[in-house]
Each structure stands twice: as structure tokens, then as C-alpha cells.
Design an enzyme around this catalytic site. Structure first.
Site, PDB file in Angstrom:
ATOM      1  N   ASP A 421      49.787  78.767  78.324  1.00 33.62           N
ATOM      2  CA  ASP A 421      50.580  78.075  77.319  1.00 33.62           C
ATOM      3  C   ASP A 421      50.019  76.663  77.152  1.00 33.62           C
ATOM      4  OD1 ASP A 421      53.189  76.958  76.028  1.00 33.62           O
ATOM      5  OD2 ASP A 421      53.541  79.105  76.174  1.00 33.62           O
ATOM      6  N   ASP A 422      50.834  75.755  76.707  1.00 32.35           N
ATOM      7  CA  ASP A 422      50.421  74.380  76.445  1.00 32.35           C
ATOM      8  C   ASP A 422      49.898  73.719  77.728  1.00 32.35           C
ATOM      9  OD1 ASP A 422      50.103  72.151  74.962  1.00 32.35           O
ATOM     10  OD2 ASP A 422      52.219  71.798  74.554  1.00 32.35           O
ATOM     11  N   LYS A 495      49.153  82.046  70.853  1.00 42.52           N
ATOM     12  CA  LYS A 495      50.529  81.613  70.577  1.00 42.52           C
ATOM     13  C   LYS A 495      50.384  80.339  69.759  1.00 42.52           C
ATOM     14  CE  LYS A 495      54.639  79.900  72.999  1.00 42.52           C
ATOM     15  NZ  LYS A 495      55.273  79.800  74.315  1.00 42.52           N
ATOM     16  N   ASP A 497      52.214  77.472  67.919  1.00 45.03           N
ATOM     17  CA  ASP A 497      53.554  76.894  67.979  1.00 45.03           C
ATOM     18  C   ASP A 497      53.754  75.918  66.826  1.00 45.03           C
ATOM     19  OD1 ASP A 497      55.925  76.790  69.228  1.00 45.03           O
ATOM     20  OD2 ASP A 497      55.144  76.056  71.149  1.00 45.03           O
ATOM     21  N   GLY A 542      62.315  74.976  64.227  1.00 43.79           N
ATOM     22  CA  GLY A 542      63.711  74.566  64.275  1.00 43.79           C
ATOM     23  C   GLY A 542      64.372  74.902  62.944  1.00 43.79           C
ATOM     24  N   ARG A 559      58.715  84.210  67.174  1.00 43.25           N
ATOM     25  CA  ARG A 559      59.898  83.844  67.959  1.00 43.25           C
ATOM     26  C   ARG A 559      61.142  83.926  67.090  1.00 43.25           C
ATOM     27  NH1 ARG A 559      58.882  80.224  72.152  1.00 43.25           N
ATOM     28  NH2 ARG A 559      61.057  79.596  71.983  1.00 43.25           N
ATOM     29  N   ASP A 563      63.809  77.811  72.594  1.00 45.28           N
ATOM     30  CA  ASP A 563      63.273  78.068  73.932  1.00 45.28           C
ATOM     31  C   ASP A 563      64.340  78.616  74.884  1.00 45.28           C
ATOM     32  OD1 ASP A 563      61.050  76.985  72.835  1.00 45.28           O
ATOM     33  OD2 ASP A 563      60.774  75.432  74.354  1.00 45.28           O
TER      34      ASP A 563
HETATM   35  C1  GLA Z   1      57.560  75.045  72.633  1.00 39.82           C
HETATM   36  C2  GLA Z   1      57.583  76.551  72.827  1.00 39.82           C
HETATM   37  C3  GLA Z   1      57.548  76.863  74.318  1.00 39.82           C
HETATM   38  C4  GLA Z   1      56.294  76.257  74.922  1.00 39.82           C
HETATM   39  C5  GLA Z   1      56.256  74.759  74.647  1.00 39.82           C
HETATM   40  C6  GLA Z   1      54.931  74.141  75.055  1.00 39.82           C
HETATM   41  O1  GLA Z   1      58.700  74.445  73.119  1.00 39.82           O
HETATM   42  O2  GLA Z   1      58.703  77.129  72.233  1.00 39.82           O
HETATM   43  O3  GLA Z   1      57.569  78.270  74.524  1.00 39.82           O
HETATM   44  O4  GLA Z   1      55.177  76.884  74.383  1.00 39.82           O
HETATM   45  O5  GLA Z   1      56.428  74.489  73.267  1.00 39.82           O
HETATM   46  O6  GLA Z   1      54.867  72.773  74.823  1.00 39.82           O
END
Ligand code: GLA
Length: 755
Positions: A421-422, A495, A497, A542, A559, A563
Site C-alpha cells: 500500500d502507500d 490500487k 486511491d 469521499g 471501494r 476506510d
Molecule cells: C486511503 C485508503 C487506505 C490506504 C491509505 C493509504 O485512506 O483508503 O486503504 O490505502 O489511503 O494512505
């Protein structure tokens, strides 16, 4: 002592004196303070007692600073100083003569409390903490001060200094005033229960005494069967507990039984009783047989010309040998079950794969679907770093989970994506616009090759805006460069975002759907230009419903909620509240994604432990409900915990082939809610073999009695005369008539297949 502080300290002193004069027996006194001196900014010296604070402002500590005329600044510090004389008489009549408890107000968000320059307590973690910032606004802040060791001055002035860090919004101390109390003999007692489920299962009970006076009493523990209420075992012991010498007791239990453990400690002197109960982890999934068993969907989709990477998920004793006598030209199958190669022409290719070991043999007719739109035939299964490591992810941590995915057998159930992820991105781009990984990933290419050699796939994270959600570099303006680098590394999953892209919409003042699609379409264009398949997972926006238009960006999943976190509130909101009604937006290759799993040891890199992880806060019942609902709604099954630390219970949750088969069902029809009656919810979906999967959930707070057959019939999920079998998917057992009326515990469920 300053003038202001004298005024504040008069009350408790006068009260003690007044009681003495009246000839009343003295009892331990509480000291209460609601005002302090205050200054915004940050200087560690402000903790020291002799700082000149005469120019500081007076402030009420029960109301945030911004509500009292001080600026509401983000990422800011403020200091409170209280000059206080604590009278010796505070201890008169007290059980404990050697400790005081400072009950602080709440702090928005993190505090450090100093007494005469010495740190006596802190809640949350300051941003400078090596383990990362951790806000703890609503936590209770009770700091114990040892009279001898902590430098408290009795009948003299003390300076209590509180440093508060505010991340954003309101800031400072708020809620109740500062109260200083004398602990009662057993007040320092606390009890914690830890359920250890790796190998032999046991629950550890630890009783601690925070104060110097030892206590003695009786400890009793009972194990009860939650289904029948019958007592399984009990134990009673006399104990004496001294400060700093916690007493630990281990209670063994059978992890295949639903047990409730209740531990009680009664302090002999005060009669104080501590009680804690814990629902222990219980494994319903039967062990896999020693003979080979194919656990994956018999299908994989690939675009013409893209490399095939597929590891056959088969359980059974090793060594095991894989063979295929009718393997299409262009494909290779290793003896350990990894399929590779490429096919240039679209079409379905079916072949039979055989797995053999000493105990027996199994085979699967497998179809490779080759076509431009065949990516993501079933929801992806694998692992993502976010829910455990957050921004503290490293190459080493990724390899450790990937290795454990193989060693613990999760790969034999179809978990195959290893996604970062990030937090992997370098701080700046290279001169040619490309973006490398940062120093936490010394060799991204090496990592990916390592995964591919094992038949696993690799996922990466980015965002269409200038920055990611975690503040790292995003792909804005460099979409092509990024897609090309990812192709060179061998990325199989992206992914993407939303995060800071909102700023682009703001700048352009463009709020239509087209402005949502634009960045996602742009990246999709470059992904699809690469000579490899990259599963395209869209992040949440959002307030915008990605599921309405994600398919037009050729998203393979999107999604469907904000989160997730490891609380029941989150499972309820993200799962039950936000997935209902969404089944029509999910189809083969385009899945709804209610976010990654929160079972096992998680923490987002922010947890209180030094390694940033904690046991999920979901109860065992809630975890069964989580997996049941997520598989019903064809969710991406991305494990969010550190697999290296996964226990047997979590393995049981994630490695039930009949449960996973619902998520991976070839009909690809996600479940929806078909009934909500009080706290009972029923969700169901049709399956490729003509059967129906049904989840019956108790989302309330009390045990509920349900008649599963009546629920199935009443909802016309299936007509009474058409089915003969109700199978319990977790237990992998057909249910007899007399077991169809059952009790479902709070937040628990039953998972059925009706055919
Ligand atoms: C968002 C995503 C999370 C994650 C964070 C990473 O909040 O919804 O799942 O990937 O960013 O910064």
C-alpha cells in the site's frame, strides 16, 4: 507561588482544616483543580518547576483552548502549568500512604504530564515519537505518582506541567477538572486476559498491582461452554500481589470448543472484586485432509499476450507433484504447481491438472479464459500491507508476510497477491519523471521477481493526485511514466486511491461525474497499454459513489465504503449499512470492494506496541461475521494482518475452502440483504451450482434465538419443497432438523448453503 495559584489552592486546604476543626474523623481528601496557566507553543523547559510563567494566561482546563479565545491551530502544541500545594493531610485515613493518582482531563490529542519537571504519564504518541503519531483524545488519563520516587513535595508547592499536542480542530485539555485522589488498597489492581491460540491454546490472566501496598485475595476462574452454558473447568487460588510483580496464570482450553472465560479476583481487605470475561477464540473450520484437495476456483483470466502467473491452490501433505497431460501450447506447469507462459489468441482453454502425493491424488478441470476483458474472473485474494504496517511498511516486512503466506498454507487456499500500500514512494521523481521506491525498498524488481518465482503476484499503490493519502508522491502528470515503471517491475495489481485529486477538482471547479472518471480513465489507458495484466482497483472518494461509474473506467474493483478499522462499529457501518443494495453494481471482473480484512494482528503502523501491531479488537464472533459477510458480497479478500504472526484461529477463519468458495463462486453474483427483522439480518446469493448461500447475522447486543429454516422459507430465498440440505459452511457439516433452531450470540452469525 503566584497570586493566581494561591486562589486556586485554597479550597482543598480549607476543607481539610474545616473538618479538623469540627472534630470530624478525617478521611482521605480529593484535590480538584480546574484552572491553569497556559501558553501556546512548545518548549521542553516549560516542564521545569522554576520557569517564570507570570505572563502566561489563565485558562479553564475543562474546555478546549480554542473555545476560550486562543487560536485553533493545527499541528500545534500548548502547555498548561498548575502551581499546587498538596497537604500531607491528604493521606489522613487513606488505605495507601505511598501513592496519589492524578486524574487528568481528556486531551485533544496527546499529552505528556510532568510533576516538578519529571514525566509522570503520557497518553497517545507525539508526532516525534519514533513509533509514529497516535491520537488518543478520549482515553482516560490516570497517572500514578509514587510519593517517594516521583519527587512530590507535600505541604509545599508543586508544579504540574502538561504538554498537549493538537493535530487539528479543537485542541487542549477538556472534560473534567484535574482531580488528585488517594488510592484505596485495591485500586491499583488491574486484570488483563490474553488469548494465545498458536499451537496449544491457553488464556493468560495477568493481575497487576500499581501501588506499593501488597494486596492479598482470592482468584477464581471458570471456563464455560457458550453454547450449552455447562461449566468446563474452574480453579480457585489464594494470591498476594505486590507492585511490579504481576501474577500470571495460564488457563488451557480447547480451541475447537466455544468457551467463555470468567476471571475474578476478590481483595481480602477491601472486598473489592475485579471481574473480566472473555469469549475465547474457537476454530470451526475442519482441518484439511492429507490427500490433495484443489481449493481454488477452476478459472483464471488473462489478456492475449500477457504473462500467466498462477499458482494452483491445493492442500495436502507435501511433497506433492503437479502434472497436466493436455496442457495447451504456450503454457508451462512446474511440478510444484505454478502455471506460466502466455497465449496470444482469445478463447477459453480447458485442461486437467492433477496433484498427487503419498496419500492420494486429485484433479481439477481448469479453464484459462483469454480475452481483453478477462482480468479478475473472481475477486482477488491476497495480502495488503496497510492494515498492519501503514506507512511503516518495508521490503523486509513484505517478504516476511509473503513467505508466511506460503509456509502457513494460505497460498494453498488461493491467496496469491502480495500488495504494498502507500509508503513505498521515493520523495522526489528522477529527471526523466520516473519514480523509484524509497530506501525502505532496496530492490523493488528483486522483490517482484522473488514473488513471481513462487507463483505469487505483486500489487502496488498510487493516487491520481499530486500526493497519496499518506502524503507521498502521487501520479498526477506522470501517469504514463508510472505505468511503464510498474510494468518493468512486474506489477500485477494497482490500487489507485483518490486522496488529493479532490484538489484538482476544486481548482477546476468541476464537480460532475466526468471529473471523477477522468483521472481513473487516464491511468487505465496506460495500464492497458502495458504488455502485462494489471488488476485495477479504484480507491474510495469521499461522498462519491465509485460503484456507479467504476465500470466505465474498466475498474476491476472499487471501494464501496470509507476506510475500515478493527472495531464492530466499522464492520457494521462498512459492511451491513453500506453494502446493502449494492449487489447490482458488482459483476465478473468488476467487483465491489468493502475494504481489506481486519482479522489477526493489525495496527496501521500506529498501534501501541513497539512493532506497531495489536490483536484485532474484533471478538471471535465478530471476526466470523466479518469473513462471512465479506465472502457473501464477493469482496476482494485481502488479508490485512502480519501473516508471520498469524495464529491458528485466524488461519481457520481465512482457510475454509467452502467459505472461500462462496466469494470465488463462478456465477459472480454478490449477495444482498434480503431481510432485516430487529437485529437479525439475512443476506443471500445464488451460486453457480444452483444452491443458495445464506448468512444469518445477529447485529444486536444480546443472544438471539433463531429458526434458520423458517427464516430461509419466509424470505422465499428458496421454496420449501425445492431443497433437501442445509449445510453449515463454517463447520462443513450438513445440519439435521433438530439443529436448525439455534442461538446466535451478539454480532455473531451462521453461514449456510442451501441446496
Ligand atoms: C486511503 C485508503 C487506505 C490506504 C491509505 C493509504 O485512506 O483508503 O486503504 O490505502 O489511503 O494512505
Amino acid at each position: 507561588m503566584t497570586k493566581k495559584s494561591i486562589v486556586r489552592n485554597v479550597c482543598p486546604l480549607f476543607f481539610v482544616a474545616w473538618l479538623t476543626l469540627m472534630g470530624m474523623p478525617l478521611r482521605a481528601q480529593n484535590v480538584t483543580v480546574s484552572k491553569a496557566l497556559f501558553r501556546q507553543g512548545d518548549d521542553k523547559n516549560w516542564a521545569l518547576p522554576d520557569v517564570d510563567d507570570s505572563s502566561w494566561s489563565e485558562i479553564d482546563i475543562t474546555t478546549p483552548w480554542d473555545k476560550q479565545g486562543f487560536p485553533q491551530n493545527t499541528n500545534a502544541y500548548g502547555w498548561y502549568r498548575i502551581h499546587l500545594t498538596i497537604p500531607n493531610s491528604v493521606f489522613q485515613g487513606a488505605d495507601q500512604q505511598n501513592a496519589l493518582i492524578f486524574h487528568l482531563p481528556k486531551a485533544d490529542d496527546v499529552d505528556e504530564c510532568f510533576l516538578n519537571g519529571k514525566l509522570i504519564g503520557s497518553t497517545g504518541r507525539m508526532p516525534t515519537n519514533p513509533a509514529g503519531y497516535f491520537g488518543a483524545v478520549n482515553d482516560v488519563r490516570n497517572y500514578v505518582v509514587d510519593i517517594k520516587k516521583d519527587g512530590l513535595r507535600l505541604d509545599a508547592e508543586n508544579v504540574i506541567a502538561v504538554r498537549v499536542y493538537n493535530r487539528g480542530g479543537s485542541g487542549g485539555l477538556f472534560g473534567q477538572p484535574l482531580t488528585i485522589t488517594c488510592p484505596r488498597a485495591a485500586d491499583g489492581l488491574s486484570m488483563s486476559l490474553t488469548d494465545e491460540n498458536d499451537g496449544a491454546s491457553r488464556c493468560d490472566v495477568e493481575i497487576n498491582n500499581a501501588y506499593s501496598t501488597a494486596t492479598s485475595g482470592t482468584f477464581a476462574v471458570t471456563l464455560t461452554d457458550r453454547e450449552t452454558g455447562a461449566q468446563i473447568s474452574s480453579l480457585t487460588k489464594k494470591l498476594s500481589i505486590k507492585r511490579g510483580k504481576p501474577v500470571r496464570l495460564s488457563v488451557p482450553y480447547d480451541k475447537h470448543q466455544m468457551c467463555l472465560l470468567t476471571a475474578t479476583y476478590s481483595d481480602a481487605k477491601t472486598g473489592k472484586v475485579l471481574t473480566e470475561s472473555k469469549q475465547l477464540k474457537y476454530i470451526l473450520t475442519p482441518a484439511a485432509p492429507a490427500t490433495p484437495r484443489f481449493n481454488g476456483a477452476p478459472v483464471w483470466g488473462v489478456r492475449p499476450g500477457s504473462p500467466v502467473i498462477y499458482r494452483f491452490p491445493v492442500t495436502g501433505e507435501r511433497p506433492m507433484k503437479f502434472t497436466c497431460s493436455n496442457l495447451p501450447a504456450g503454457l508451462q506447469l512446474t511440478e510444484s504447481g505454478v502455471l506460466s507462459g502466455k497465449i496470444d489468441r482469445a478463447g477459453d482453454l480447458t485442461f486437467t491438472v492433477v496433484a498427487e502425493n503419498d496419500k492420494g491424488r486429485a484433479q481439477q478441470d481448469f479453464t484459462l479464459k483469454v480475452g481483453a476483458d478477462k482480468i479478475g474472473q473472481t475477486p482477488p485474494m491476497g495480502w495488503n500491507s496497510w492494515n498492519c504496517w501503514g506507512l511503516t511498511v518495508t521490503q523486509e516486512k513484505v517478504i516476511s508476510s509473503a513467505q508466511a503466506l506460503i509456509d502457513k498454507g494460505l497460498a494453498d487456499y488461493g491467496y496469491s497477491y502480495i500488495n504494498i500500500d502507500d509508503g513505498w514512494e521515493a520523495p522526489t521523481r528522477n529527471a526523466d519523471g520516473t519514480l523509484d521506491a524509497n530506501e525502505k525498498f532496496p530492490s523493488m524488481k528483486g522483490l517482484v521477481d522473488w514473488l513471481h518465482e513462487r507463483g505469487l503476484k505483486f500489487g502496488i499503490y498510487s493516487a491520481p493526485g499530486a500526493t497519496s493519502c499518506g502524503g507521498y508522491l502521487g501520479s498526477l502528470g506522470y501517469e504514463k511514466e508510472d505505468a511503464e515503471v510498474w510494468n518493468r517491475w512486474g506489477v500485477d495489481y494497482l490500487k489507485y486511491d483518490w486522496c488529493s485529486y479532490e484538489r484538482v477538482r476544486e481548482e477546476e471547479n468541476d464537480w460532475g461525474f466526468a471529473s471523477c472518471l477522468r483521472p481513473y480513465l487516464l491511468m487505465q489507458k496506460y495500464l492497458r497499454q502495458q504488455p502485462r495484466d494489471i488488476f485495477y482497483s479504484l480507491g474510495p472518494l469521499g461522498g462519491t459513489q465509485v460503484y456507479l461509474w467504476g465500470i466505465y473506467c474498466d475498474g476491476n474493483s472499487w471501494r464501496t465504503a470509507q476506510d475500515i478499522n478493527d472495531t464492530w462499529k466499522s464492520i457494521y457501518d462498512v459492511g451491513f449499512r453500506q453494502q446493502a443494495g449494492l449487489s447490482k453494481y458488482s459483476s465478473i471482473g468488476h467487483w465491489n470492494d468493502p475494504d481489506m480484512l481486519v482479522v489477526g494482528k493489525v495496527g496501521y503502523g500506529l498501534g501501541e506496541n513497539t512493532n506497531g501491531l495489536r490483536e484485532t479488537r474484533l471478538t471471535p464472533d465478530e471476526q466470523y461475521t466479518h469473513i462471512t459477510l465479506w465472502t457473501l458480497v464477493s469482496s476482494n479478500m485481502l488479508i490485512g494482518c502480519d501473516i508471520a504472526q498469524m495464529d491458528d484461529f485466524t488461519l481457520g477463519l481465512l482457510c475454509n475452502n467452502e467459505v472461500n468458495a462462496i466469494d470465488q463462486d463462478l456465477l459472480g453474483k454478490q449477495a444482498d440483504r434480503v431481510l432485516k427483522e430487529g437485529d437479525i439480518e439475512v443476506w443471500s446469493r445464488p451460486l453457480a451450482d444452483g444452491a443458495i448461500a445464506v448468512g444469518i447475522f445477529n447485529v444486536g447486543e444480546k443472544d438471539l434465538q433463531v429458526d434458520m429454516k423458517a427464516l430461509i422459507n419466509s424470505q422465499c430465498i428458496i421454496n420449501n419443497s425445492q431443497y433437501s440440505t442445509i449445510r453449515d459452511l463454517w463447520r462443513q457439516k450438513n445440519l439435521s432438523e433438530d439443529t436448525l433452531k439455534c442461538k446466535i450470540p451478539p454480532h455473531g452469525c451462521r453461514y449456510l448453503k442451501v441446496f
